[in-house]
Each structure stands twice: as C-alpha cells, then as structure tokens.
Design a protein around this motif. Sequence first.
Motif, PDB file in Angstrom:
ATOM      1  N   GLN B 242       0.840  -1.194   0.000  1.00  0.00           N
ATOM      2  CA  GLN B 242       0.000   0.000   0.000  1.00  0.00           C
ATOM      3  C   GLN B 242       0.873   1.241   0.000  1.00  0.00           C
ATOM      4  N   GLY B 243       0.491   2.232  -0.744  1.00  0.00           N
ATOM      5  CA  GLY B 243       1.289   3.456  -0.760  1.00  0.00           C
ATOM      6  C   GLY B 243       0.574   4.566  -1.497  1.00  0.00           C
ATOM      7  N   THR B 244       1.162   5.729  -1.454  1.00  0.00           N
ATOM      8  CA  THR B 244       0.576   6.880  -2.133  1.00  0.00           C
ATOM      9  C   THR B 244       1.267   7.075  -3.472  1.00  0.00           C
ATOM     10  N   VAL B 258       5.466   5.022  -6.033  1.00  0.00           N
ATOM     11  CA  VAL B 258       4.584   4.786  -4.900  1.00  0.00           C
ATOM     12  C   VAL B 258       5.424   4.865  -3.643  1.00  0.00           C
ATOM     13  N   ARG B 259       5.059   5.795  -2.800  1.00  0.00           N
ATOM     14  CA  ARG B 259       5.742   5.922  -1.525  1.00  0.00           C
ATOM     15  C   ARG B 259       5.055   4.993  -0.535  1.00  0.00           C
ATOM     16  N   LEU B 260       5.872   4.211   0.145  1.00  0.00           N
ATOM     17  CA  LEU B 260       5.296   3.168   0.987  1.00  0.00           C
ATOM     18  C   LEU B 260       4.643   3.745   2.224  1.00  0.00           C
ATOM     19  N   GLN B 261       3.638   3.036   2.661  1.00  0.00           N
ATOM     20  CA  GLN B 261       3.026   3.356   3.948  1.00  0.00           C
ATOM     21  C   GLN B 261       2.255   2.129   4.391  1.00  0.00           C
ATOM     22  N   GLY B 262       1.853   2.102   5.621  1.00  0.00           N
ATOM     23  CA  GLY B 262       1.018   1.009   6.099  1.00  0.00           C
ATOM     24  C   GLY B 262       1.790  -0.269   6.310  1.00  0.00           C
ATOM     25  N   PHE B 263       1.052  -1.381   6.234  1.00  0.00           N
ATOM     26  CA  PHE B 263       1.602  -2.671   6.634  1.00  0.00           C
ATOM     27  C   PHE B 263       2.788  -3.098   5.787  1.00  0.00           C
ATOM     28  N   GLY B 264       2.657  -2.868   4.498  1.00  0.00           N
ATOM     29  CA  GLY B 264       3.618  -3.444   3.567  1.00  0.00           C
ATOM     30  C   GLY B 264       5.062  -3.144   3.909  1.00  0.00           C
ATOM     31  N   ALA B 285      -4.924   5.074 -11.681  1.00  0.00           N
ATOM     32  CA  ALA B 285      -4.702   5.806 -10.437  1.00  0.00           C
ATOM     33  C   ALA B 285      -4.257   7.216 -10.797  1.00  0.00           C
ATOM     34  N   ILE B 286      -4.663   8.162  -9.992  1.00  0.00           N
ATOM     35  CA  ILE B 286      -4.320   9.555 -10.235  1.00  0.00           C
ATOM     36  C   ILE B 286      -3.411  10.025  -9.115  1.00  0.00           C
ATOM     37  N   HIS B 287      -2.543  10.962  -9.427  1.00  0.00           N
ATOM     38  CA  HIS B 287      -1.592  11.489  -8.457  1.00  0.00           C
ATOM     39  C   HIS B 287      -2.267  11.743  -7.113  1.00  0.00           C
ATOM     40  N   GLY B 288      -1.706  11.177  -6.059  1.00  0.00           N
ATOM     41  CA  GLY B 288      -2.257  11.408  -4.730  1.00  0.00           C
ATOM     42  C   GLY B 288      -3.150  10.290  -4.216  1.00  0.00           C
ATOM     43  N   ASP B 289      -3.556   9.378  -5.091  1.00  0.00           N
ATOM     44  CA  ASP B 289      -4.389   8.262  -4.651  1.00  0.00           C
ATOM     45  C   ASP B 289      -3.585   7.314  -3.779  1.00  0.00           C
ATOM     46  N   VAL B 290      -4.279   6.685  -2.850  1.00  0.00           N
ATOM     47  CA  VAL B 290      -3.660   5.599  -2.095  1.00  0.00           C
ATOM     48  C   VAL B 290      -3.958   4.313  -2.865  1.00  0.00           C
ATOM     49  N   VAL B 291      -2.894   3.613  -3.238  1.00  0.00           N
ATOM     50  CA  VAL B 291      -3.082   2.473  -4.123  1.00  0.00           C
ATOM     51  C   VAL B 291      -2.460   1.218  -3.529  1.00  0.00           C
ATOM     52  N   ALA B 292      -2.884   0.083  -4.052  1.00  0.00           N
ATOM     53  CA  ALA B 292      -2.244  -1.179  -3.719  1.00  0.00           C
ATOM     54  C   ALA B 292      -1.424  -1.601  -4.932  1.00  0.00           C
ATOM     55  N   VAL B 293      -0.195  -1.998  -4.689  1.00  0.00           N
ATOM     56  CA  VAL B 293       0.734  -2.262  -5.775  1.00  0.00           C
ATOM     57  C   VAL B 293       1.229  -3.697  -5.667  1.00  0.00           C
ATOM     58  N   GLU B 294       1.345  -4.339  -6.808  1.00  0.00           N
ATOM     59  CA  GLU B 294       1.959  -5.648  -6.830  1.00  0.00           C
ATOM     60  C   GLU B 294       3.312  -5.501  -7.523  1.00  0.00           C
ATOM     61  N   LEU B 295       4.337  -6.088  -6.923  1.00  0.00           N
ATOM     62  CA  LEU B 295       5.669  -5.970  -7.525  1.00  0.00           C
ATOM     63  C   LEU B 295       5.771  -6.876  -8.745  1.00  0.00           C
ATOM     64  N   LEU B 296       6.501  -6.406  -9.736  1.00  0.00           N
ATOM     65  CA  LEU B 296       6.737  -7.218 -10.922  1.00  0.00           C
ATOM     66  C   LEU B 296       7.956  -8.096 -10.661  1.00  0.00           C
ATOM     67  N   VAL B 332      -2.810  -2.616  -8.638  1.00  0.00           N
ATOM     68  CA  VAL B 332      -3.887  -3.598  -8.768  1.00  0.00           C
ATOM     69  C   VAL B 332      -5.201  -3.084  -8.207  1.00  0.00           C
ATOM     70  N   GLY B 333      -5.144  -2.019  -7.442  1.00  0.00           N
ATOM     71  CA  GLY B 333      -6.396  -1.487  -6.913  1.00  0.00           C
ATOM     72  C   GLY B 333      -6.159  -0.143  -6.272  1.00  0.00           C
ATOM     73  N   ILE B 334      -7.218   0.631  -6.220  1.00  0.00           N
ATOM     74  CA  ILE B 334      -7.122   1.949  -5.582  1.00  0.00           C
ATOM     75  C   ILE B 334      -7.858   1.876  -4.257  1.00  0.00           C
ATOM     76  N   ILE B 335      -7.146   2.164  -3.192  1.00  0.00           N
ATOM     77  CA  ILE B 335      -7.751   2.040  -1.869  1.00  0.00           C
ATOM     78  C   ILE B 335      -8.502   3.312  -1.519  1.00  0.00           C
ATOM     79  N   GLN B 336      -7.891   4.424  -1.820  1.00  0.00           N
ATOM     80  CA  GLN B 336      -8.599   5.674  -1.555  1.00  0.00           C
ATOM     81  C   GLN B 336      -8.329   6.644  -2.682  1.00  0.00           C
ATOM     82  N   LYS B 337      -9.399   7.159  -3.264  1.00  0.00           N
ATOM     83  CA  LYS B 337      -9.224   8.122  -4.342  1.00  0.00           C
ATOM     84  C   LYS B 337      -9.128   9.501  -3.732  1.00  0.00           C
ATOM     85  N   ASN B 338      -8.116  10.226  -4.078  1.00  0.00           N
ATOM     86  CA  ASN B 338      -7.987  11.584  -3.565  1.00  0.00           C
ATOM     87  C   ASN B 338      -8.228  12.592  -4.680  1.00  0.00           C
TER      88      ASN B 338
END
Lengths: 244, 1052
Positions: B242-244, B258-264, B285-296, B332-338
Amino acid sequence: MAAPELLSDEGYRADGRRPAELRKVRARMGVFAQADGSAYIEQGNTKALAVVYGPHEMRGSRSKALPDRALVNCQYSMATFSTGERRRRPHGDRQAGELALHLKQTFEAAILTHLYPRSQIDIYVQILQADGGNYCACVNAATLAVMDAGIPMRDYVCACSAGLAEDTPLADRSPEEAAGGPRLVLALLPASGQIALLQLSARLHQERLEAALEAAGQACRALHAVLDRVVRDRLREVTALLGD
Amino acid sequence: MLRTEKVLQLRGQQGRSVRVVREHYLRPDVPCRSALCRAACPRDGKLLSDDVTHYVVPDCKVVQDYLEILEFPELKGIIFMQTACQAVQHQKGRRQYNKLRNLVKDARHDCIVFANEFHQHSYLPREKGESMDKWQTRSIYNAAVWYYNHCLGQMPVVMVTEDEDAIRQYGNETEGVFVISFKNYLDNFWPDLKAAHELFDSILQTRRERESESQENNGKEYPEHLPVEILEAGIKSGRYIQGTLNVNKHRAQVEAFVRLQGFGSKETELQSDILIYGARARNRAIHGDVVAVELLPLQEWKGRTVALCENETEDKALADTSGDPMPTGKVVGIIQKNWRDYVVTFPSKEENQSQGRNAQKVLVTPWDYRIPKIRISTQQAEALQEYRVVVRIDSWESTSVYPNGHFVRVLGKIGDLEGEIAAILVENSICVAPFSEIQMSEMPTSSSKNPWKVNPEEEKKRLDLRDTHLIFSIDPKGCEDVDDALSVRTLPNGNLELGVHIADVTHFVAANSYTDVEARARATTYYLADRRYDMLPSVLSADICSLLSGVDRYAVSVLWELEKESYEMLRVCYNKTIIRSAYKLVYEAAQGLLDGDTNVVDDIPELKNLDERTKQKKLSDLVWAISKLTDIARHVRAKRDSCGALELEGVEIRVQLDDKNNIHDLIPKQPLEVHETVAECMILANHWVAKKISEHFPHQALLRQHPPPRQEFFTELRECASAKGFSIDTRSNKALAESLDKANDPLDPIVNKLLRSMATHAMSNAVYFSTGSCPKEEFHHYGLALEKYTHFTSPIRRYADIVVHRLLMAATLKETKGDVKDNIFSNKDLQELCRHINNRNRAAQRAQKQSTELFQCMYFKDKTPETDERCVADGVIYSIRTNGVLVFVPRYGIKGAAYMKNKEGLVIACQGDKSCEWKPGSLHRFQNKITSTTTTGESVTLSLFDHITVKILVQTSRCHADTIKLEITRNATYQTSDTEVSQKNFHVVKSDLVKQVSQSAEAAQRAQEKARVDVIDEDYQEYCQTKGASLYQLLEEIRDLALLDVSADIRT
C-alpha cells in the motif's frame, strides 16, 4: 450500439408490423358466471380482464347517489405478476387512480346512465399482463363486459394508441416503441365518430396531430370490427344455448 | 399474419436481468425485390437486376468486417439479409449502420435488403441454448435457400461466411445455394478485382492485430481493479503493497512512484519507492491516490529516467537514459481516491478540429502535469477556450483511456493575473472566501472611536503585569500583527525574570465557534507573492490581538526566574495576563540602542513629547532590558549549539534565496543580533511550552518534530562537495553543521550556498504530530537540537499555536482546578488535525512558490532575450544530467535546467570567444562533468560549480503554468557579475517589474503595492518569529525552489 429505429427503410416496425397494423387481438365475453357481465381481452401481450356489476342499488353511502342517472364506479388494478419485475401495489399507485378516473369518464360518456337514476354500475378491470397500451385494453375489455351485462350503451367504445416515427404515424404502439416520440391515446365511439377521451403525452406539432389522430381513429375502427365480431359470435353462442 | 413470441433477457432498471417477451409478427407478403420474381411480390422501389451470374448473400460477420469491399460497385446482386443488418446495427454502432443503409439506398449499387425475419417461411426461431452467431448463420442460410426457391432456381445464390463450420455444414446441403468463405468468393468470382483483394488483406491484418491485442486486455484499456476484500487480505499478507502514488512531474506520461506506507513496508525489505512505469501499470490511479501495488518479477524492473526532459515530448529514446533498475510494480487497486477539483484548459480551435466534429466530448488538459487529460461533455467548449476552468473527475472506466469529468466553474482568462492566482489557489485546494457575517458577529467590536476595553470581570482572573513589567515588542517596520512581546526585570531577591508574552487569541476564538472552525480549515495564513489570505479576521489579527504599545491587551505569558549570574532556570510559570506594551520597536532601532547609538532614539515614537529627564530615565531602563535580553539569549543559544543545533541559515542565503528576490532587496542584510535574540526567546518559549503540555497530556499534546534525515539522501551532497575538494560529515547534525561551515570556497561564495541548499534538500520536513501517536524517542527536533518542540508564539497566523494555547491553558488550570478536559482533542482527532495542518502548510508553501514563479514569468515574458541584458545572467552548475545541466542563477534566485542537446539532436559547441552555438555532435556524462563533442572534434566540458552565462527565457504554455527556461550562451562568467553592478542592475529590475506588471493590469498594480507591504510581512514572518519557524520556512523555500520535486531529486 445504435438506438433501434422505429420504422425500417423497408417499412417494418421492430416487431414486424407495418405502420397501420394492430397487434393481434383476441377477446372473449362472459368469462365469469357470477358477475353481471365480464370479458377478457388480449392485445398482443397485454391481457386484461373486466367485470361489471350492476346496475344495482347504491352500496355504501347512499348520499352519493345521483338523482338523474347512474353512478359509474371504476376500479383499475394491475396484477403483481403483470410486469417483468414483480412489484406489489397493495393500494394502487397514482397512475392506477388516474387510469380509473379516465375509465370512468370514458364510460360515463358511453353508457346511457339516465336510464338508471339513483343506481350504481361497477366496472372492475385488472391487467394480467402489461405490455403497453394498458388503458386501451381496459377500455376495450370493459366495453365487452358492459355489453355482456346487458347495459345499454350509445355505441362501442374502442380505444387505441398511436405514435409517430418521423412523419409516419404508428398504430397501436408496442412497448419497445415507447422510447421514441409522442403518444396519443384515443377512445372513440366508432359509429358516430365521437371522441370519448383523447390523451396526448409529450409535445406534438400541430401539423402532425391530424395524421396521428387519423391513424388512431383508423385503428379504433379496425378494433371495432374485431370487437363487433366477438360480440356477434358470443350472441350466436348464447342464443344457441338458449335454443337448446 | 402469424404471431410468434421472442423471449429476451434484458437489463432492468436496477441492473437485474429481466425476462422480456416480445411479439414478433410474420407475414407472407415480404417482397423479394428481385426482377426475376415470378410470384406476386410488389415490384416497387429498387429491384435486384436479373443480368448477373449469381446473387450473393453475405453473413453477419462479413457485413460487419468487409463492408468496405461490398461497397465496390463491381460487386453486383448483393442481398443483405435483415439479420445481418441488425447485427451491424447492434455491434458496430450507428456510423457503420448508416453506411450500410446509404449503400442500399444508392441506386447505382445493385443490392437490396431482404427482411427475412419477418417472412413467414424464411424466419427461424432461435432454439434454446443456440448461440447468437450460430442462429444468425442458420437464419441467413435459410433465407438464402428460400430466396433461391422463391426465384424458382433461376439464379444461383452464394452465401459468403467466415464461419468454417457453416461452410462444412451447409456447403452441399442445397443445390444451387453455395456456401463459401469470403476469400474464396473473391478469388473465384472476382479474380481481377485487384483493389478488393488488397483491401481484403489489409482489413484481415488489422483485424488480426486487434484480436491479438484484445486477447491481452480483453478489449479493455486497463485491467480491472481487484475488489476491496482481496486488496485488504493481500496487503496483510504482504502480497500487495500500500502506498501513495506520486507522479513524476517531468515525465507524467510514464513515470510514477509509490511511496510506501502502512503494513507493507514493515515486512518487506523495500527501502525505496516503487516505480510504476507506463499508463497501463498505473491503471487509472491519479496522483495522490492511495493504491495497492503488486511488484513485478525482478527481470521486468526498470530504472528511472535521469535525463532532463520536457513534458511535451513524449517519446524519446529511453534506452540510454535510464538509471539502475529499481523495484517496479503495477497498480492492482485503488484504496482511496484523492480526487479534488482540477484546473483545466480547453483545447484551442486548431486542436479542437483534430478531435473530430463530435465536439460534445472534449479532452481538456489539466494545469497540473501530473493529472491525465480529462474527457468532458459540454456544449460550451468553444466559448470556454480562453479560460481557466475547474472540473471534477466523475469516473474512470476500465474501457476508457481517459477519465470522465464534468465542468464546474470558470476561474478567469488565461494569462490574466487574477485568473492565474485563482488557478493556483484551486490547485492547492485553498479556499479563501471572505469571512462570513456569522463569523464576524462573533468578533468583539473595536473601532478608532470606540476602542476595545478590558473587561473588569476578566481583569480579576488574570495576572496584571501592566504596572510591574517593562514590556516591549521588536518587529520589522510597518508590522501590524504583533503577536509576541518580551520583558526582563530584576526580582527583589536579585534574580532575573524573563518574560515572553503572546497574544491570547484563544480568549477571542472559542473552541468550535464558527471562527475557530474556519481557522481550523484554513490552518494557516497564506502568503502569496503579492497578497495574503488571513487565517483570522483582521479585527483580531491587526487590532485586538496585536500587542500594540500603550494599550491594554490580554496575553499568555511564560515567565522564567533566572539565576542572576549563571542564568540558570530556577522556575517557570505560565499565566494568563493583562499587559500593556511600552514600546513597539523596530529591529534597527533596537539594535541601535544595543550598540549605544543615540540617533535612533528619535525614531521611537513612545519617547517623544517627554521632558528630558523622564526620557533619559526611560531610555536607560529600555537599554538595560535589551542588553540583558541579548545576554540571556546568547547564553541559551550557546547551550543549544553545544547539543548540535544546525546553522544552515547563513544570513546571505537568507536574502539571496528569499523567494521574493525579484522584488526584494538583494543587498546583503546587516546581520542584526536582535534578530537572533528575539528568535532565541521564542524558541525558548516554544520549547518550555512543549515540555509543559507533553508532561500534562502525554498522549494528546501537539508537538513539532523534525526527524533526522536518511543518510543515503546525503550522497549527492557528499559527491558534489568532493568535486570541490570538501568533505562533508553527515553523521550527526552537529558534524554536518561544522563541516558545512568549513566547506567554503573563498573565491566563490555561491558554492557554500549551494551545498547548504543541497543539505536542506536531503532533509525531511518538520511536521506537527500528536504525542500519543509516536514513540517518545521520535519527538526529537533535529534542526534545533531540542528533545521537545512545538509552535506557541504565533497564534494569529498558525492554527497549531491556537491548539497549543488551549492545551497550555488546560494544563495550567489542571494544577489549580482539577480536570478541565473540555476542548482538548483526543489523540486520534489530534493526529488527524496535525495531518490536516501539515497538508495545509505544504499547500501554502506550494502556492507561495507557484505565485512567485508566476510573477517571475510575467516579468521575463515581455523581455526580448536577444536585446535585453536583464535576461542574461551568471549561472552556476549544481547538478549534471545526461543531456544537460541544472543551473542556479544567484541574481534572481532561479534554478532551472539548461539543455546541452536540443530537440534536433544538436549539441552545444564553444567558439573562440567562448560564446556557444548548436552543432551536431554527442554528449558524454561523467560523474562531475559533462562533455559535448562536436563532429568536427571540438569539445566543451562543463563541471560542477562552473560559472556560465545563461539567457533566461520564458517557455509559455497554454494549458500549464509558464516556466523559466535557461539557455547557455557563453561558457564563461557573465562579465558584469561583480556585486556592485549587479546591485545596480537589480534596482532597475525591481522598479521595472512593478511598472510592467502595473501596466499589464490595473488589478495587478494594486496587488503589487500590496506586495511591498507583504514583503515587510514576510520579513516579519522570517525574522521576528522563532528561529525555528524561520529556519524551516527557509529550508522549505529552498527545497521548493529546486527544479525537481523531492521524490525525484533525493535519489538521483
């Protein structure tokens, strides 16, 4: 996806009819024995059942009784299973009330109510399956039911709707044609050409009104022919029974 | 007429699938429209000719895909079955269908439509479980057979289809009706029709490409987002991170981090940000959204781009410009749209035409490079072309390249000062509506006739310092909102008492009152280049809460008892007080008194109109107080220095990098000791208040922390310094401060400034936080070297100070009256508030920076760089990139990029007299220098800290803010760069700017005059306040002036 066209270049409507053609009409009179009169009608997939009680004494408050003519009481309802999505309407909705009022007006104009002062005639109509033109089916069914009850009328009341595709009037609109254009509903006394009810939803240019009205009137006369045949058949049937 | 029914499954109103029965009427009298017809078909309208060798019946797929070929006039005798026409209508849309209709109507084309579905004998109902395609093919074949029989077999009928099964199944079923593929048909019947064959091949190819593409993404532009439950589970298990999302401003199309935050971040060993490369990986995802990212997987990792580039050029050769591979992922998903309101510009007329005639949908370009283009439905596109407009994003479907939005309101004309300022405010989500009536009605009244008076009830509750203490304030000239004052006196026991008095704003702003809510939302006073937006109504900030001289004011005072010799802190108390400031001094006057300069006495209005003896008496009291204060401040400062307080703020930097400096004076400020004294007293007060409130509210006090920087961020600084032969020790704040002091090139003072600015770059921001949400070890303030710090001394212009005031009051009352917990935020609420204030502060800084840039650009815009010598200046290289250098222009305080390779691929070359021009050649980048070699063998080398001459240009942009661009004109110091001349030049610049901007718009002129006042306010903000505040303001200003955003710069 492009919006479906109301009338193809070959001159067919979406369900294969030509502009002036009605949906298939089937009708029967005298479906209930305990009522004074009853009738069942199918117009395409719209199915309606009409039952008539009366003329009889005023029920409920006698104060409503009219001194010079009979009171026509109409009730309209739709079966819960009549539409694709089941919906309960325990007390009827606004639309049902409006439709009942229209029915009442229509039949007050058609029935010779002055013959039965201080009495009441009940007309109950139920839509069993709704597929466009509910009012028309109700009027047609009620006409047959009133006749079945032996109540004298000025004439048949035949109702039919009409729409417009560009400039071509379309008789007896099907529900998929509801998307486009204005809708005109006409209840006609065919012999005299008198109009019992005319309803127009949405704006329509004056110049086209005539054409639409003409198409609706034509459709009503065609319906009259069908209903007339039904009545005559019924009459023949009943007299044959009596003859036995 | 026969009646049958069709049963359909349709979508109902609520999205449920509804079973619908439709009537379908069949008739025997559908005309066949063939000239061959022997039956009684009506023969009106267009008829199919009888002089062809065969009739051809294309099936649905053929009509859909190869209509262009069927349009060839050579192809005759075509029967389009109604089934096929309807398939086109449903699947291809109106355009294609109209094309088909026109083809049929066209009398020159020998083709008709046969309404097979309405004919009694040619209609086949769809069987249960039969697929649509199969049924269509079957219907068409059946109709073809009927047609053949209807014409009594006079004409063979060929049905063309792409369906192999159909060819097998029906191929030999009926004699006279042939079923073959379209290719076969063309080969056999029209072998000479070259054009048709070519067209067929090209259509086939594009179709194949599209198919292979759609296999990848299922016809969608973006993959679907995962549902929330899966995301949550994935984040917990560490599969997703999870990150911004931060989009790189300079490569907004492809690069985001994506700047990391939260559990990950705790479980993974990832230390750096994650690169999101390309629009598909970013997945809406748009700049500022909190997103979930999967590493390649590791082999797909990419490096970030290190070349300078402009946003406009999208495709560049990337191979040679990317750096080391870094963790790369996909959203892979947007957790919070800003999503917020965005300022956009409609395309100009020329661009608009290229977007096709369907002008109802318009792609608009946001002002912020990081936001993708937005699709808007509007009829007003033409009318709005000249305006900056606010839009909101509504949705972004996976099938759409761009998000959908709608138009909200117009801000102003493009290029108009007010419009552009409004754009800056909206972009930073700053709302500065005037204070409402209901808010103003809460304010006490005060006018010149009827000044505000002390309430006698309140007087009893407060400590009265009016007669006992000599209180004075020291501020810059013209300052209106004085929120702090000082005092010092000798106690009867011989000890000293030092007092810091802060305006009691909370007395007038009750918690949760309308004014309080508004101030909380604003969080700070916004200072733009030419104006400011106050946090509190001016009746408070400039009058009732301003500690003016000679009037009674409520204050919150911190009083320390000091040992008379060693200045040891013996006792401290915090009180609500009533004060009357005796003097409102300006810095220069205070310094004058300190230095024993008697000339300044005349400048002190309070000492006028007094007889000589009182005057002398009062003056000596004041001088004693100031010198005592200075003494104490020196002592406190020395103590703090020994703990390692950073002194990044060289006086010269402060002036040079002041972001106003194109309208500000460039003459190095006389470093006055009183500045330091006042600042030190404020730091002291802040520090002690921080101690007090964190003691009493260990879990819900608002403090300010400055986390120590990460060592790896200092790499660039160390490398740069080593280029000049300095070594920078970054292990602790003290070591850093000392080594920065040493790294001073006597020949070039700018080197030291640049190094200091790089050091501040590497540091993190100081932020507010709630003590309950952070372990105790992290309370530390790195820059000031204090274990606890907060903001207490400027409640008029910072909301954090208001909160701290309330906390302090609650803490002191607690001692006397037990629990007063009203109006104190819980830890969670406070943390939330801190986040809000921090965000607002950042927005305020950004807005300030952007408005300054706006003014800079407006200034340089009208200059012709070729002739105007003000557009030529001396620049210092402070960073090297693969295709250019970053240059700092000390004269204007501008940082910018200068390219060494232009868009045509030419590189810079040096002439004999060191002037530069473009020539073909190549660039080579080394660690501390960059060499450009032309094809003729000449070469130029630019190294770090080289002085060059640059031309300042403005790069105008319709949709975005204008930017300053630098162009290298000479590989040598600008001749007139010695201080005296540049100062002279500068004064020209200053007056010119004012003149020009005022000419451009009357509104701008007024703003500019205000700007002068604001400069003073800025001074006030910088110097009279705590040193801490000004230090961080300064640090952040420097940081903001940097070319790249931090995320981009720190790690290069």
